[in-house]
Design an enzyme around this catalytic site. Structure first.
Site, PDB file in Angstrom:
ATOM      1  N   LEU A 178       1.113  -1.638  -0.190  1.00 37.23           N
ATOM      2  CA  LEU A 178       0.379   0.131   0.137  1.00 37.23           C
ATOM      3  C   LEU A 178       0.831   1.157   0.369  1.00 37.23           C
ATOM      4  O   LEU A 178       2.042   0.960   1.315  1.00 37.23           O
ATOM      5  CB  LEU A 178      -1.309   0.062   0.777  1.00 37.23           C
ATOM      6  CG  LEU A 178      -1.604   1.189   1.560  1.00 37.23           C
ATOM      7  CD1 LEU A 178      -3.363   0.925   1.850  1.00 37.23           C
ATOM      8  CD2 LEU A 178      -1.518   2.697   2.023  1.00 37.23           C
ATOM      9  N   TYR A 224      -2.986   2.297  10.089  1.00 40.57           N
ATOM     10  CA  TYR A 224      -3.556   1.250  10.272  1.00 40.57           C
ATOM     11  C   TYR A 224      -4.531   1.401  11.168  1.00 40.57           C
ATOM     12  O   TYR A 224      -5.375   0.621  12.200  1.00 40.57           O
ATOM     13  CB  TYR A 224      -3.291   0.118   9.867  1.00 40.57           C
ATOM     14  CG  TYR A 224      -2.102  -0.165   8.935  1.00 40.57           C
ATOM     15  CD1 TYR A 224      -2.411   0.703   7.886  1.00 40.57           C
ATOM     16  CD2 TYR A 224      -1.009  -0.106   8.990  1.00 40.57           C
ATOM     17  CE1 TYR A 224      -2.053   0.651   6.600  1.00 40.57           C
ATOM     18  CE2 TYR A 224       0.133  -0.609   7.861  1.00 40.57           C
ATOM     19  CZ  TYR A 224      -0.605  -0.315   6.194  1.00 40.57           C
ATOM     20  OH  TYR A 224      -0.167  -0.633   5.572  1.00 40.57           O
TER      21      TYR A 224
END
Length: 246
Positions: A178, A224
């Site tokens: 990512l 995250y």
């Protein structure tokens, strides 16, 4: 000093990096007592150890292993409303599945963005990390490693970021890579990529999305955790190697 493990020769990494590479497997049912000299024939021997295994880490250090990087694995629950990700949605940007024509810019971006990883000097040569992740994203696009690659694009069709995803089982998926494109600054692209991955999981009826990152990547750790993911495990990568010639 010794450890109980099996030595797994990593053929693909050995061929790709041009260095004979193996990994200690501590979970193998056929493990045995390994002494330091048994690893001398390999250029690099990798070991991934839970951060809680302090005795194992000390034993490996006494056998010539060095700390390379720490890793944190996150788990994000799918199926409940995620207000943080939804709030980061863009009215103008769109999400598309990467195609073959996207491989060249994605390879170039991955090579630049992932230039600093555990595939670093003195065990690996300069540029090795970038080459590795450039190939990773290419394989994600064609579905031979990760299973798909999603792109966030602006209104003009320019790629702003990418996220690759892999099916682990019926309920679980994992993010492979990512990253936002090097020129995409301050646009909340990371959150949009997480939303794209989250929505993909919803569409494919997944219950959990896993993702790992190195502990030195503060931006990823914040992304995250803010996205609602919880820490599932922590580990250290250690290497033992003959690297005087690099």
């Amino acid at each position: 000093m010794s450890v109980r493990a099996s030595i797994e020769f990593l053929q693909w990494e050995s061929d790709f990096f041009g260095r004979s590479t193996a990994k200690l497997n501590f979970a193998d049912a056929g493990s045995e007592i390994i002494l330091a000299y048994q690893m001398d024939k390999y250029d690099i021997v990798q070991a991934k150890v839970s951060a809680s295994e302090s005795t194992m880490i000390d034993d490996l250090a006494s056998m010539g292993f060095s700390l390379v990087e720490g890793e944190i694995d996150f788990a994000l629950t799918i199926g409940t409303e995620n207000a943080y990700l939804t709030a980061g949605a863009s009215a103008t940007n769109r999400v598309e599945v990467a195609q073959i024509d996207d491989i060249v810019p994605l390879r170039n971006a991955a090579e630049a963005v992932f230039s600093n990883s555990r595939f670093r000097a003195p065990w690996y040569q300069e540029g090795d990390s970038g080459r590795f992740y450039a190939l990773w994203i290419e394989k994600a696009v064609i579905g031979t490693f990760d299973h798909t690659c999603l792109l966030v694009k602006d209104a003009s069709g320019e790629i702003l970021g990418f996220v690759s995803l892999r099916n682990l089982d019926a309920d679980t998926a994992r993010i492979g890579l990512l990253a936002k494109m090097p020129k995409a600054k301050g646009q909340g692209i990371g959150r949009q990529l997480m939303l794209a991955a989250f929505n993909w999981c919803v569409q494919h009826q997944k219950r959990q999305l896993n993702v790992a990152t190195q502990i030195s990547n503060v931006a990823a750790l914040n992304l995250y955790s803010h996205s609602g993911a919880s820490i599932a495990s922590t580990a250290y990568w250690l290497y033992r190697g003959q690297h005087d010639s690099i």
